[in-house]
Design a protein around this motif. Structure first.
Motif, PDB file in Angstrom:
ATOM      1  N   HIS A 131      -7.690   5.665   9.491  1.00  0.00           N
ATOM      2  CA  HIS A 131      -7.990   4.258   9.451  1.00  0.00           C
ATOM      3  C   HIS A 131      -6.918   3.704   9.130  1.00  0.00           C
ATOM      4  O   HIS A 131      -5.700   4.149   8.711  1.00  0.00           O
ATOM      5  N   HIS A 132      -7.021   2.279   8.919  1.00  0.00           N
ATOM      6  CA  HIS A 132      -6.138   1.252   8.583  1.00  0.00           C
ATOM      7  C   HIS A 132      -6.471   0.316   7.384  1.00  0.00           C
ATOM      8  O   HIS A 132      -7.690   0.207   7.553  1.00  0.00           O
ATOM      9  N   LEU A 133      -5.722  -0.113   6.564  1.00  0.00           N
ATOM     10  CA  LEU A 133      -6.001  -1.179   5.597  1.00  0.00           C
ATOM     11  C   LEU A 133      -4.877  -1.833   5.713  1.00  0.00           C
ATOM     12  O   LEU A 133      -3.662  -1.790   6.051  1.00  0.00           O
ATOM     13  N   TRP A 134      -5.098  -3.566   5.568  1.00  0.00           N
ATOM     14  CA  TRP A 134      -3.944  -4.397   5.473  1.00  0.00           C
ATOM     15  C   TRP A 134      -4.333  -5.638   4.608  1.00  0.00           C
ATOM     16  O   TRP A 134      -5.362  -5.766   4.599  1.00  0.00           O
ATOM     17  N   ALA A 135      -3.380  -6.164   4.020  1.00  0.00           N
ATOM     18  CA  ALA A 135      -3.353  -7.570   3.216  1.00  0.00           C
ATOM     19  C   ALA A 135      -2.138  -8.314   3.579  1.00  0.00           C
ATOM     20  O   ALA A 135      -1.095  -8.221   3.247  1.00  0.00           O
ATOM     21  N   ALA A 145       8.241  -0.326   4.783  1.00  0.00           N
ATOM     22  CA  ALA A 145       7.422   0.933   4.903  1.00  0.00           C
ATOM     23  C   ALA A 145       7.314   1.442   3.706  1.00  0.00           C
ATOM     24  O   ALA A 145       6.282   2.205   3.251  1.00  0.00           O
ATOM     25  N   LEU A 146       8.262   1.579   2.707  1.00  0.00           N
ATOM     26  CA  LEU A 146       7.725   2.012   1.285  1.00  0.00           C
ATOM     27  C   LEU A 146       6.962   1.190   0.672  1.00  0.00           C
ATOM     28  O   LEU A 146       6.119   1.794  -0.333  1.00  0.00           O
ATOM     29  N   ALA A 147       7.103  -0.013   0.617  1.00  0.00           N
ATOM     30  CA  ALA A 147       6.233  -1.131  -0.066  1.00  0.00           C
ATOM     31  C   ALA A 147       4.771  -0.831   0.392  1.00  0.00           C
ATOM     32  O   ALA A 147       3.928  -0.841  -0.355  1.00  0.00           O
ATOM     33  N   GLU A 148       4.453  -0.418   1.819  1.00  0.00           N
ATOM     34  CA  GLU A 148       3.172  -0.237   2.233  1.00  0.00           C
ATOM     35  C   GLU A 148       2.632   0.989   1.627  1.00  0.00           C
ATOM     36  O   GLU A 148       1.431   1.286   0.969  1.00  0.00           O
ATOM     37  N   THR A 149       3.598   2.045   1.311  1.00  0.00           N
ATOM     38  CA  THR A 149       3.111   3.390   0.837  1.00  0.00           C
ATOM     39  C   THR A 149       2.615   3.033  -0.661  1.00  0.00           C
ATOM     40  O   THR A 149       1.762   3.628  -1.310  1.00  0.00           O
ATOM     41  N   GLU A 150       3.522   2.461  -1.411  1.00  0.00           N
ATOM     42  CA  GLU A 150       3.286   2.047  -2.809  1.00  0.00           C
ATOM     43  C   GLU A 150       1.878   1.132  -3.010  1.00  0.00           C
ATOM     44  O   GLU A 150       1.096   1.610  -3.901  1.00  0.00           O
ATOM     45  N   TRP A 151       1.837   0.142  -1.866  1.00  0.00           N
ATOM     46  CA  TRP A 151       0.383  -0.638  -2.188  1.00  0.00           C
ATOM     47  C   TRP A 151      -0.576   0.380  -1.952  1.00  0.00           C
ATOM     48  O   TRP A 151      -1.793   0.160  -2.521  1.00  0.00           O
ATOM     49  N   LEU A 152      -0.630   1.216  -1.024  1.00  0.00           N
ATOM     50  CA  LEU A 152      -1.538   2.374  -0.957  1.00  0.00           C
ATOM     51  C   LEU A 152      -1.993   3.269  -1.855  1.00  0.00           C
ATOM     52  O   LEU A 152      -3.134   3.617  -2.287  1.00  0.00           O
ATOM     53  N   GLU A 202       1.874  -0.494  11.221  1.00  0.00           N
ATOM     54  CA  GLU A 202       3.031  -1.022  11.847  1.00  0.00           C
ATOM     55  C   GLU A 202       3.334  -2.225  10.855  1.00  0.00           C
ATOM     56  O   GLU A 202       3.443  -3.406  11.705  1.00  0.00           O
ATOM     57  N   ARG A 203       3.264  -2.037   9.724  1.00  0.00           N
ATOM     58  CA  ARG A 203       3.775  -3.067   8.939  1.00  0.00           C
ATOM     59  C   ARG A 203       5.254  -3.282   8.885  1.00  0.00           C
ATOM     60  O   ARG A 203       5.917  -2.343   9.578  1.00  0.00           O
ATOM     61  N   ASP A 204       5.758  -4.433   8.606  1.00  0.00           N
ATOM     62  CA  ASP A 204       7.215  -4.692   9.049  1.00  0.00           C
ATOM     63  C   ASP A 204       8.069  -3.296   8.629  1.00  0.00           C
ATOM     64  O   ASP A 204       7.892  -2.917   7.382  1.00  0.00           O
ATOM     65  N   ARG A 205       8.714  -2.902   9.455  1.00  0.00           N
ATOM     66  CA  ARG A 205       9.503  -1.559   9.338  1.00  0.00           C
ATOM     67  C   ARG A 205      10.320  -1.694   7.835  1.00  0.00           C
ATOM     68  O   ARG A 205      10.773  -0.470   7.360  1.00  0.00           O
ATOM     69  N   ALA A 206      10.989  -2.782   7.333  1.00  0.00           N
ATOM     70  CA  ALA A 206      11.633  -2.975   6.330  1.00  0.00           C
ATOM     71  C   ALA A 206      10.558  -2.558   4.871  1.00  0.00           C
ATOM     72  O   ALA A 206      11.169  -2.583   3.915  1.00  0.00           O
ATOM     73  N   PHE A 236      -7.958  -6.889   6.108  1.00  0.00           N
ATOM     74  CA  PHE A 236      -8.943  -5.587   6.165  1.00  0.00           C
ATOM     75  C   PHE A 236      -8.495  -4.729   4.876  1.00  0.00           C
ATOM     76  O   PHE A 236      -7.662  -3.925   5.009  1.00  0.00           O
ATOM     77  N   GLN A 237      -9.234  -4.974   3.790  1.00  0.00           N
ATOM     78  CA  GLN A 237      -8.837  -4.071   2.760  1.00  0.00           C
ATOM     79  C   GLN A 237     -10.034  -3.014   2.305  1.00  0.00           C
ATOM     80  O   GLN A 237     -10.913  -2.844   3.063  1.00  0.00           O
TER      81      GLN A 237
END
Length: 319
Positions: A27-31, A90-97, A84-88, A61-62
């Protein structure tokens, strides 16, 4: 059994919902206010998207949204796949999760993004692997748009540099989520044969978009090639077809055929929410699965709905 929800109700079907705990393996989440998702915010590709126009989920979709959709089911864990968050970022997405997990108790595993073709792939993997919940990487190879289209080279499964990056996963104990259309399944099987030390899972049931007898025959042959490698598993996820409504009977048959090829111990349930919500709601999706699994022994049905994902992604279900 404690679940990610305070309570749940049983759904109709041959298996009671509370008898089959669920780990949602995809599944996916995004803010959108805190991250940049080009495909959702500024590069709308509705005409090319495999399910058609998707404006309906170009909004946040949180975690609460996901819990609301899945509230009737005994969810004991989830796996978040890079969105598929902005590829720059990628680490920020992981930290947010990881922050989401700290607040809500899920996701319980993260499949992050890293660019296998990048010169700094080793550094990307090292930094992603340092996060406690990261279990694998999804880096989609470049693929042909159609079965008869020329095969691309750069960034594809035939690109030596890209394959060198993929090989690095073994060093960090990370798995590979592979998403390719049917006409690349046999190529993916060949790649899997080159890397027996990397746990691999095929996304979205191998994308059987062509539901004709010939189309499904090609899909089955691709899955059979992949299933010949014991380190490859299959996600039973995303059964939507562009310009067609959800067909429970058809989906049940595809689920059963996939399990017959891979075996229940190598198949795992995935919702692909919110993307799959273009075609089906969470309740109907789970009902379709429980009906498809109704002829299996209980232990095999439990493997599909939770056990395989728990083992593959090293998840300790909620208890």
């Amino acid at each position: 059994m404690h679940t990610l929800h305070d309570k749940h109700t049983s759904a109709a079907g041959p298996w009671a919902a509370d008898a089959l705990p669920i780990i949602d393996a995809h599944h996916h989440l995004w803010a959108l206010a805190s991250g940049h998702y080009p495909w959702l915010q500024d590069e709308y590709i509705g005409d090319q998207f495999f399910l058609g126009p998707y404006r309906s989920f170009c909004v946040d979709f949180q975690a609460p949204d996901y819990l609301q959709r899945s509230r009737r089911h005994p969810l004991v864990g989830t796996v978040h796949i890079e969105a598929e968050r902005d590829r720059a970022e990628a680490l920020a997405e992981t930290e947010w999760l990881h922050q989401v997990h700290a607040q809500y108790g899920f996701p319980n595993a993260v499949v992050a993004y890293a660019d296998f073709g990048a010169a700094d792939i080793d550094d990307q993997l090292r930094r992603q692997a340092a996060f406690a919940l990261v279990r694998g990487i999804r880096c989609k190879p470049t693929t042909a748009a159609r079965p008869d289209a020329p095969r691309p080279q750069a960034g594809s499964m035939g690109d030596p540099r890209w394959l060198d990056g993929l090989q690095q996963l073994e060093r960090y104990g990370l798995s590979w989520d592979v998403r390719v259309p049917v006409w690349h399944l046999e190529e993916a099987a060949a790649v899997a044969g080159e890397f027996p030390g990397i746990a691999i899972v095929v996304n979205h049931t191998g994308l059987p978009w062509d539901r004709s007898a010939d189309g499904l025959g090609k899909w089955r042959r691709g899955l059979e090639r992949l299933a010949a490698h014991p380190h490859v598993c299959l996600k039973l996820s995303e059964f939507g077809v562009r310009d067609a409504d959800w067909n429970p009977s058809e989906v049940r048959q595809i689920i059963r055929q996939a399990i017959a090829i891979f075996g229940a111990s190598r198949c795992m349930f995935g919702s692909n929410f919110p993307v799959s919500s273009l075609k089906v709601d969470y309740d109907l999706l789970v009902a379709t699965f429980t009906e498809a699994l109704s002829d299996l022994p209980r232990e095999q049905a439990e493997a599909v709905m939770a056990g395989t994902a728990a083992r593959f992604y090293r998840i300790e279900p909620a208890s």
